[in-house]
Design an enzyme around this catalytic site. Structure first.
Site, PDB file in Angstrom:
ATOM      1  N   GLU A  61      26.048  31.685  19.183  1.00 57.67           N
ATOM      2  CA  GLU A  61      26.264  32.266  20.507  1.00 57.67           C
ATOM      3  C   GLU A  61      24.994  32.909  21.055  1.00 57.67           C
ATOM      4  OE1 GLU A  61      28.132  36.283  20.884  1.00 57.67           O
ATOM      5  OE2 GLU A  61      29.015  35.699  18.970  1.00 57.67           O
ATOM      6  N   HIS A  91      34.156  36.063  28.197  1.00 57.98           N
ATOM      7  CA  HIS A  91      34.063  36.480  26.789  1.00 57.98           C
ATOM      8  C   HIS A  91      35.013  35.696  25.893  1.00 57.98           C
ATOM      9  CE1 HIS A  91      33.647  39.336  23.348  1.00 57.98           C
ATOM     10  NE2 HIS A  91      32.396  39.287  23.779  1.00 57.98           N
TER      11      HIS A  91
END
EC number: 4.6.1.24
Length: 101
Positions: A61, A91
């Site tokens: 990520e 998110h």
């Protein structure tokens, strides 16, 4: 490495159609950094189970900066070892497969 899993069910978006900070993050990833946050480049575990189920350590990520605010915000790229770029602006609640070329 070939992409892992079936990505055909994901909405696709062109990198150029994302916020400009996404292009900045993409360019940093392609260069190998340096990254603005220590969490960038860490393993994404896919606990939400939204992305294709791949081997542990397949996804990493990276923060896509949010112009307002001092924290990391909610925008990320999750990148597969096969070159897949998944963009989330909420998110990890949803992802779009990003066309980077």
């Amino acid at each position: 490495e070939a992409p892992c899993g079936d990505t055909s069910g994901f909405e696709q978006v062109r990198l150029a159609d994302l916020p400009p900070e996404a292009t900045d993050t993409y360019e940093l990833i392609e260069k190998g950094g340096p990254y603005p946050y220590p969490e960038d480049g860490t393993v994404f575990e896919n606990r939400e189970g939204i992305l294709p189920d791949c081997a542990e350590g397949y996804y990493h990520e990276y923060t896509v900066k949010t112009p307002s605010g001092d924290d990391r915000g909610a925008r990320r790229f999750v990148v597969g070892d096969g070159g897949e770029y998944f963009y989330t602006e909420d998110h990890y609640e949803s992802f779009r497969l990003t066309i980077v070329n």
